[in-house]
Design an enzyme around this catalytic site. Structure first.
Site, short mmCIF file in Angstrom:
data_model
loop_
_atom_site.label_atom_id
_atom_site.label_comp_id
_atom_site.label_asym_id
_atom_site.label_seq_id
_atom_site.Cartn_x
_atom_site.Cartn_y
_atom_site.Cartn_z
N LYS A 104 0.89 -1.16 0.00
CA LYS A 104 0.00 0.00 0.00
C LYS A 104 0.94 1.22 0.00
CE LYS A 104 -4.11 1.78 2.38
NZ LYS A 104 -4.93 2.05 1.20
N1 PMP Z 1 -7.81 -1.27 -3.06
C1 PMP Z 1 -7.26 -0.06 -2.90
C2 PMP Z 1 -6.53 0.54 -4.03
C3 PMP Z 1 -7.40 0.64 -1.68
O1 PMP Z 1 -6.86 1.83 -1.54
C4 PMP Z 1 -8.13 0.04 -0.65
C5 PMP Z 1 -8.32 0.79 0.65
N2 PMP Z 1 -7.27 0.56 1.53
C6 PMP Z 1 -8.68 -1.24 -0.85
C7 PMP Z 1 -8.49 -1.87 -2.06
C8 PMP Z 1 -9.40 -1.95 0.26
O2 PMP Z 1 -8.48 -2.30 1.25
P1 PMP Z 1 -8.92 -2.44 2.77
O3 PMP Z 1 -10.11 -3.31 2.77
O4 PMP Z 1 -7.75 -3.04 3.43
O5 PMP Z 1 -9.23 -1.06 3.25
#
Ligand code: PMP
Length: 313
Positions: free
Chosen positions: A161
């Site tokens: 991320k």
């Molecule tokens: N894809 C992207 C590109 C994101 O930014 C997020 C948000 N964090 C998600 C998927 C979903 O991830 P999560 O469920 O861990 O928030």
């Protein structure tokens, strides 16, 4: 919806709690997108403020940093405790937490990173999630397939991320909004469905739930949560490549994410999904997810970390 911080707001910066205005960095901070972050939520009582999947987010932060070859100068326990303490000190009842790791140093203007120091900041801001009827989450979102391709895993690292990965999301979201849609549907380099700008995607077809692999999408923590909840509800969940025409023909489509939670999608590229209204399975999973994050059901996976409001000074 995020609530803007007040001047009394406190930020955790490299081990110290500092006033919001003093949480600044030098203009030479490395600005090429090499940094990693998390986004997580703390939900209000009944059982007291609780952070949802705190350690899982901290683990992903460390994985992201490892992928980018950044050494986080703190232990996981320290960051978990700091995230809770930032909530306490800001007396937040319902919040969004944003830990992030970045580089700073006098050579920040160069691509070389060897002389840079690594820093960690934790922000916590209030979150008010009151969506009245008729707003996008109540009626379901509209998506538009993006002209931008989602990351190829040999171009940037999709399991991280990472800050720089989000330029693609920002451009895609901007384009989707300019075209009148709520969010973008991003396809991977082979043309298969990847995800939305900041959320994972699921479809429902003949009562079964499917989601694309995470080759070109973030390994969402909500995606994993919904997978577990769906199976506990007796639903079959599979991970397999999805084409956009399969999305058009799905009975239901929904997005998952820390911010999105479970958000039904009712239109893709101008085509109604199913009946054009939030479907029964997405609505059921949305309700079950809400039960879990709000502590209204058993917590067999220990997803909630309770934060008592014992303010330290
Ligand atoms: N894809 C992207 C590109 C994101 O930014 C997020 C948000 N964090 C998600 C998927 C979903 O991830 P999560 O469920 O861990 O928030």
């Amino acid at each position: 919806m995020l609530i803007p911080p007040t001047p009394e707001h406190v930020v955790w910066l490299d081990g110290d709690y500092v006033p919001w205005r003093e949480a600044t960095m030098h203009v030479t901070a490395h600005h090429y997108g090499v940094g990693v972050f998390e986004g997580l939520r703390a939900y209000p009582p009944p059982r007291g403020l609780a952070v949802f999947r705190l350690r899982d987010h901290t683990d992903r932060l460390f994985r992201s940093a490892h992928i980018l070859n950044m050494a986080i100068p703190f232990e996981r326990d320290q960051l978990d405790e700091a995230q809770q303490e930032v909530l306490r000190r800001n007396r937040l009842e319902s919040a969004y937490l944003r830990p992030f790791v970045f580089c700073d140093g006098v050579t920040g203007l160069s691509l070389h990173r060897h002389a840079l120091s690594t820093h960690v900041i934790i922000l916590a801001v209030g979150w008010q999630s009151a969506y009245p009827a008729g707003t996008p989450t109540a009626r379901g979102l509209s998506l538009r397939t993006s002209s931008l391709t989602r990351h190829h895993p040999n171009s940037v690292f999709t399991k991280a991320k990472a800050n720089g990965n989000y330029m693609n999301s920002i451009m895609a979201l901007q384009e989707a909004r300019a075209c009148g849609a709520d969010d973008a549907l991003l396809l991977d380099a082979q043309g298969f469905v990847a995800e939305a700008s900041g959320a994972n995607i699921f479809i429902v077809r003949d009562g079964a739930v499917a989601t694309p692999p995470t080759t070109s999408a973030l390994e969402g923590i909500t995606r994993a949560t919904i997978w577990t909840i769906a199976e506990s509800e007796g639903l079959l969940v599979t991970e397999r490549p999805l084409t956009r025409d399969e999305v058009y023909c799905a009975d239901e489509v929904f997005l998952t994410g820390t911010a999105a939670e479970v958000t039904p999608v009712t239109q893709v590229d101008g085509r109604a999904i199913g009946a054009g209204t939030p479907g029964p399975i997405a609505s059921r999973l949305k309700a079950r997810y809400a039960d879990h994050v709000h502590g209204r059901c058993d917590d067999p996976h220990q997803w909630l970390t309770n934060v008592s409001h014992r303010a330290e000074t």
